[in-house]
Design a protein around this motif. Structure first.
Motif, mmCIF file in Angstrom:
data_model
loop_
_atom_site.group_PDB
_atom_site.id
_atom_site.type_symbol
_atom_site.label_atom_id
_atom_site.label_comp_id
_atom_site.label_asym_id
_atom_site.label_seq_id
_atom_site.Cartn_x
_atom_site.Cartn_y
_atom_site.Cartn_z
ATOM 1 N N TYR A 1 18.398 62.638 3.310
ATOM 2 C CA TYR A 1 18.712 63.697 4.271
ATOM 3 C C TYR A 1 18.783 63.135 5.686
ATOM 4 C CZ TYR A 1 18.229 67.721 7.283
ATOM 5 O OH TYR A 1 18.423 68.644 8.273
ATOM 6 N N LEU A 2 17.830 62.314 6.071
ATOM 7 C CA LEU A 2 17.843 61.706 7.402
ATOM 8 C C LEU A 2 19.105 60.884 7.606
ATOM 9 C CD1 LEU A 2 16.518 60.941 10.106
ATOM 10 C CD2 LEU A 2 15.355 59.080 8.882
ATOM 11 N N LEU A 3 19.471 60.073 6.613
ATOM 12 C CA LEU A 3 20.680 59.256 6.711
ATOM 13 C C LEU A 3 21.932 60.132 6.788
ATOM 14 C CD1 LEU A 3 19.750 56.382 4.226
ATOM 15 C CD2 LEU A 3 19.715 56.335 6.747
ATOM 16 N N PHE A 4 21.943 61.213 6.034
ATOM 17 C CA PHE A 4 23.069 62.156 6.062
ATOM 18 C C PHE A 4 23.193 62.785 7.447
ATOM 19 C CE2 PHE A 4 24.984 66.356 5.299
ATOM 20 C CZ PHE A 4 26.120 65.996 4.584
ATOM 21 N N TYR A 5 22.082 63.204 8.023
ATOM 22 C CA TYR A 5 22.055 63.804 9.360
ATOM 23 C C TYR A 5 22.585 62.803 10.401
ATOM 24 C CZ TYR A 5 20.074 65.924 13.590
ATOM 25 O OH TYR A 5 19.903 66.468 14.845
ATOM 26 N N LEU A 6 22.075 61.588 10.369
ATOM 27 C CA LEU A 6 22.513 60.574 11.334
ATOM 28 C C LEU A 6 23.977 60.193 11.122
ATOM 29 C CD1 LEU A 6 19.327 58.318 11.443
ATOM 30 C CD2 LEU A 6 20.077 60.005 13.144
ATOM 31 N N ALA A 7 24.411 60.109 9.861
ATOM 32 C CA ALA A 7 25.824 59.821 9.585
ATOM 33 C C ALA A 7 26.703 60.937 10.132
ATOM 34 C CB ALA A 7 26.045 59.656 8.082
ATOM 35 N N GLY A 8 26.236 62.183 10.018
ATOM 36 C CA GLY A 8 26.986 63.308 10.587
ATOM 37 C C GLY A 8 27.148 63.159 12.086
ATOM 38 N N ALA A 9 26.092 62.726 12.759
ATOM 39 C CA ALA A 9 26.163 62.508 14.205
ATOM 40 C C ALA A 9 27.132 61.378 14.539
ATOM 41 C CB ALA A 9 24.775 62.200 14.758
ATOM 42 N N ILE A 10 27.060 60.288 13.803
ATOM 43 C CA ILE A 10 27.917 59.129 14.071
ATOM 44 C C ILE A 10 29.387 59.459 13.829
ATOM 45 C CG2 ILE A 10 28.501 56.793 13.271
ATOM 46 C CD1 ILE A 10 25.412 56.478 12.694
ATOM 47 N N VAL A 11 29.683 60.047 12.683
ATOM 48 C CA VAL A 11 31.078 60.354 12.335
ATOM 49 C C VAL A 11 31.670 61.395 13.286
ATOM 50 C CG1 VAL A 11 32.568 61.364 10.551
ATOM 51 C CG2 VAL A 11 30.857 59.643 9.937
ATOM 52 N N SER A 12 30.899 62.435 13.592
ATOM 53 C CA SER A 12 31.430 63.460 14.493
ATOM 54 C C SER A 12 31.612 62.902 15.903
ATOM 55 C CB SER A 12 30.548 64.708 14.500
ATOM 56 O OG SER A 12 29.271 64.413 15.003
ATOM 57 N N GLY A 13 30.699 62.035 16.337
ATOM 58 C CA GLY A 13 30.861 61.403 17.643
ATOM 59 C C GLY A 13 32.093 60.508 17.691
ATOM 60 N N ALA A 14 32.316 59.745 16.634
ATOM 61 C CA ALA A 14 33.502 58.873 16.580
ATOM 62 C C ALA A 14 34.781 59.706 16.569
ATOM 63 C CB ALA A 14 33.428 57.981 15.342
ATOM 64 N N ALA A 15 34.785 60.784 15.806
ATOM 65 C CA ALA A 15 35.961 61.657 15.762
ATOM 66 C C ALA A 15 36.223 62.286 17.125
ATOM 67 C CB ALA A 15 35.784 62.736 14.696
ATOM 68 N N TYR A 16 35.172 62.714 17.794
ATOM 69 C CA TYR A 16 35.306 63.301 19.126
ATOM 70 C C TYR A 16 35.952 62.298 20.080
ATOM 71 C CZ TYR A 16 33.901 65.385 23.594
ATOM 72 O OH TYR A 16 33.894 65.905 24.860
ATOM 73 N N CYS A 17 35.491 61.056 20.024
ATOM 74 C CA CYS A 17 36.001 60.027 20.934
ATOM 75 C C CYS A 17 37.455 59.645 20.654
ATOM 76 C CB CYS A 17 35.104 58.787 20.899
ATOM 77 S SG CYS A 17 33.515 59.037 21.724
ATOM 78 N N LEU A 18 37.947 59.967 19.461
ATOM 79 C CA LEU A 18 39.366 59.700 19.174
ATOM 80 C C LEU A 18 40.285 60.607 19.987
ATOM 81 C CD1 LEU A 18 39.384 59.296 15.286
ATOM 82 C CD2 LEU A 18 39.683 57.495 17.015
ATOM 83 N N PHE A 19 39.772 61.766 20.411
ATOM 84 C CA PHE A 19 40.610 62.771 21.045
ATOM 85 C C PHE A 19 40.315 63.013 22.513
ATOM 86 C CE2 PHE A 19 40.549 63.714 16.519
ATOM 87 C CZ PHE A 19 41.913 63.696 16.267
ATOM 88 N N THR A 20 39.278 62.401 23.053
ATOM 89 C CA THR A 20 38.954 62.636 24.461
ATOM 90 C C THR A 20 38.199 61.447 25.042
ATOM 91 O OG1 THR A 20 37.911 64.176 26.010
ATOM 92 C CG2 THR A 20 36.755 63.778 23.939
ATOM 93 N N TRP A 21 38.164 61.410 26.361
ATOM 94 C CA TRP A 21 37.385 60.393 27.067
ATOM 95 C C TRP A 21 36.132 60.998 27.688
ATOM 96 C CZ3 TRP A 21 38.742 55.633 26.045
ATOM 97 C CH2 TRP A 21 40.054 55.383 25.687
ATOM 98 N N HIS A 22 35.955 62.295 27.548
ATOM 99 C CA HIS A 22 34.815 62.995 28.154
ATOM 100 C C HIS A 22 33.518 62.663 27.423
ATOM 101 C CE1 HIS A 22 37.503 65.327 30.633
ATOM 102 N NE2 HIS A 22 38.206 65.643 29.572
ATOM 103 N N PRO A 23 32.417 62.575 28.153
ATOM 104 C CA PRO A 23 31.122 62.327 27.504
ATOM 105 C C PRO A 23 30.666 63.553 26.711
ATOM 106 C CG PRO A 23 30.843 62.595 29.874
ATOM 107 C CD PRO A 23 32.301 62.617 29.603
ATOM 108 N N MET A 24 29.734 63.329 25.790
ATOM 109 C CA MET A 24 29.261 64.415 24.935
ATOM 110 C C MET A 24 27.767 64.268 24.680
ATOM 111 S SD MET A 24 30.499 65.566 21.115
ATOM 112 C CE MET A 24 30.165 64.031 20.317
#
Length: 172
Positions: A87-110
């Protein structure tokens, strides 16, 4: 005992988010901007650690509260089904993947755990697609109603995260 252990792990996950918020806003408020600048996900020049640290920072109390309520409601069942480490790894992977996807579409910090929460709620819907949730509301009176977890998650992820919260003008 198993339920207590699950709640304990969920309390730890929520506790880390709350502790970061309290430290940044109440214990060291003069360093808030420096903390945000150093640990938010800076999409124009991201550092590897930022793909995790941004998920433990929140723009304001309401941002934190919304994410932690959904983490508590849906994370406990997912934690039980997957196991603590998974579960912890799944949670952290969700953060990493969503952050990477966000950065594909914007330069704004999050900042914020919304991407990790989206992973948790999606995992919950995959494993428990027909579950229902009892919702407590406080308007001019207190009441409850039962709804599909899909409806509740959809309202949070689509309406709250993308329409209502950003209209407050302080979304991370």
């Amino acid at each position: 005992i198993r339920a207590l252990a699950q709640s304990h792990q969920m309390a730890e996950m929520i506790g880390i988010n709350v502790a970061a918020f309290v430290a940044m806003n109440y214990l060291f408020p003069s360093y808030r901007d420096q903390i945000m600048s150093r640990f938010q996900l800076n999409c124009s020049a991201p550092k590897s650690y930022e793909f995790i640290t941004y998920a433990f920072l929140h723009a304001d109390f309401w941002h934190l509260l919304g994410n932690m309520v959904f983490l508590y409601i849906f994370g406990n069942s997912l934690n039980d089904k997957l196991g603590h480490l998974e579960y912890l790894l799944f949670y952290l992977a969700g953060a990493i993947v969503s952050g990477a996807a966000y950065c594909l579409f914007t330069w704004h910090p999050m900042v914020g755990a919304s991407g990790a929460i989206a992973a948790v709620t999606t995992g919950f819907l995959v494993l428990f697609p027909l579950s229902r949730v009892l919702v407590l509301y406080v308007l001019f009176f207190i009441g409850t109603f039962e709804t599909s977890s899909l409806v509740l998650i959809g309202i949070k992820m689509i309406l709250w995260d993308n329409i209502i919260f950003p209209s407050f003008g302080n979304a991370g």
